[in-house]
Design an enzyme around this catalytic site. Sequence first.
Site, PDB file in Angstrom:
ATOM      1  N   TYR A   1      43.295  35.684  33.493  1.00 34.66           N
ATOM      2  CA  TYR A   1      43.133  36.813  32.568  1.00 34.66           C
ATOM      3  C   TYR A   1      41.677  36.852  32.142  1.00 34.66           C
ATOM      4  CZ  TYR A   1      48.210  37.075  32.141  1.00 34.66           C
ATOM      5  OH  TYR A   1      49.542  37.221  32.410  1.00 34.66           O
TER       6      TYR A   1
ATOM      7  N   GLU B   1      45.122  40.945  34.616  1.00 35.54           N
ATOM      8  CA  GLU B   1      45.668  42.074  33.850  1.00 35.54           C
ATOM      9  C   GLU B   1      45.360  43.447  34.437  1.00 35.54           C
ATOM     10  OE1 GLU B   1      43.210  40.140  32.782  1.00 35.54           O
ATOM     11  OE2 GLU B   1      41.596  41.372  31.970  1.00 35.54           O
TER      12      GLU B   1
ATOM     13  N   ASP C   1      44.203  41.369  22.327  1.00 37.51           N
ATOM     14  CA  ASP C   1      43.384  40.858  23.444  1.00 37.51           C
ATOM     15  C   ASP C   1      42.559  41.973  24.086  1.00 37.51           C
ATOM     16  OD1 ASP C   1      45.623  42.062  24.502  1.00 37.51           O
ATOM     17  OD2 ASP C   1      46.079  40.482  25.938  1.00 37.51           O
TER      18      ASP C   1
ATOM     19  N   ARG D   1      49.095  26.461  28.353  1.00 36.36           N
ATOM     20  CA  ARG D   1      49.523  26.962  29.658  1.00 36.36           C
ATOM     21  C   ARG D   1      48.575  26.410  30.717  1.00 36.36           C
ATOM     22  NH1 ARG D   1      49.548  33.312  28.522  1.00 36.36           N
ATOM     23  NH2 ARG D   1      48.028  32.634  26.969  1.00 36.36           N
TER      24      ARG D   1
ATOM     25  N   HIS E   1      40.224  40.120  30.340  1.00 41.36           N
ATOM     26  CA  HIS E   1      40.103  41.039  29.190  1.00 41.36           C
ATOM     27  C   HIS E   1      38.639  41.365  28.889  1.00 41.36           C
ATOM     28  CE1 HIS E   1      44.372  40.597  28.557  1.00 41.36           C
ATOM     29  NE2 HIS E   1      44.252  39.297  28.492  1.00 41.36           N
TER      30      HIS E   1
ATOM     31  N   LYS F   1      43.551  31.671  30.658  1.00 40.46           N
ATOM     32  CA  LYS F   1      42.822  32.536  29.721  1.00 40.46           C
ATOM     33  C   LYS F   1      41.408  32.820  30.195  1.00 40.46           C
ATOM     34  CE  LYS F   1      43.945  34.287  26.559  1.00 40.46           C
ATOM     35  NZ  LYS F   1      44.562  35.664  26.558  1.00 40.46           N
TER      36      LYS F   1
END
Length: 370
Positions: free
Chosen positions: A93, A117, A269, A15, A95, A74
């Site tokens: 993202y 997120e 995740d 991605r 996490h 990511k």
Amino acid sequence: MIIGIPKEIKIHEYRVGATPAMVRAFVECGHQVLVETKAGAKIGFSDESYRSAGATIVDGPAAVYRAEMVIKVKELQEAEYAFLYEGLILFCYLHLAPDLAQTKILMEKKVVAIAYETVIDAKGQLPLLMPMSEIAGRISIQVGATALQLNYGGKGILLGGVPGVTPANVVVIGGGTAGTEAARMAMGAGARVVVLDNNVGRLHELDALYGPLLQTLYSTPQTVEDAVKDADLVVGTVLVAGKVAPKVVTKKMVKQMSPGSVIVDISIDQGGCVETSRPTTHDDPTYVVDGVIHYCVTNMPGACARTATLALTQVTMSYALAIANKGYAQAMKDDPFLREGLNVYKGKVTNVHVAHDLNLPFTSAESLLT
Ligand SMILES: NC(=O)c1ccc[n+]([C@@H]2O[C@H](COP(=O)([O-])OP(=O)(O)OC[C@H]3O[C@@H](n4cnc5c(N)ncnc54)[C@H](O)[C@@H]3O)[C@@H](O)[C@H]2O)c1
């Protein structure tokens, strides 16, 4: 503003943080966009297509991280830590709740770290997580059905059965975005499906949507244990936004499942909602505990990277443009829901759940921004 779009380096992650269409939108607003060479090559976005949209193609991550804002997909990989600097805006993202090392480096380097997120919308939903959860939910049934095949170590059960033979039992834990898509796909394949959630309102909505085709159950340790025991495929999608996922499926419950059953823990995740889960990669996605196959890939949508990139950037674009056009402080003042995305700022943790789960002091973003 100078905006950087790096090539993702997480294993099998194709991605990319911006499409050529998104680059064009930045350029038309007067921004400069640096795209790392081959950033979108695997999913049909050539360097030439970015150049045509007005980007400058650069070699290697160091050149991209010269930007004022880096937009990626990511969480940071260790090799990317060296490029961080004070004041860099990082939009991706993150996490952080299960990831002390990444949180510490973002604090140390005083990065403006905005996590997709934890951005919310007026309904309290998670608009930048939603499309990836939809994709992961749909993928979970494909990979779960494959893992159930004997040639992949499974018990040799076809999800939908055939006339005269009972279908598989699919248990989905968490009936939010990912859970709903998983349930829909499993019902579409002809499986018997039950969804457990501890939000009764959500169970009502699911019942209204699918009627008797879908069994709904209020989630308690007892109902989870009973459902998991008889499951052929368990899909874990539990989320308490920003927090480490609660372990709703215990080791004991996994032991009670029959050999060759499958668990797909989408929540991995955020640390995973199954006690026996540990993160895996697309290279080596499964492992076995007590005869039960576990699939715990932390970047499932990476498998369908073109669909996922288009779905992700259609929701990130307006936020990224607001940050670029107004600066992050004004953008967050105008949109307090975007401010919810700020996880680390000025060396402090500004997300209450991340601070709690990592045992770090919490400082409200509002107090630091004003
Ligand atoms: N592995 C991947 O590649 C991947 C990709 C996308 C999303 N995700 C993850 O999937 C998870 C789910 O995301 P989502 O967007 O569907 O979240 P969501 O908020 O839409 O849904 C989560 C659901 O869990 C329910 N829940 C909370 N505690 C529960 C409990 N104890 N028992 C049962 N249900 C409970 C909530 O009520 C909610 O309905 C997140 O952790 C997300 O980060 C992973």
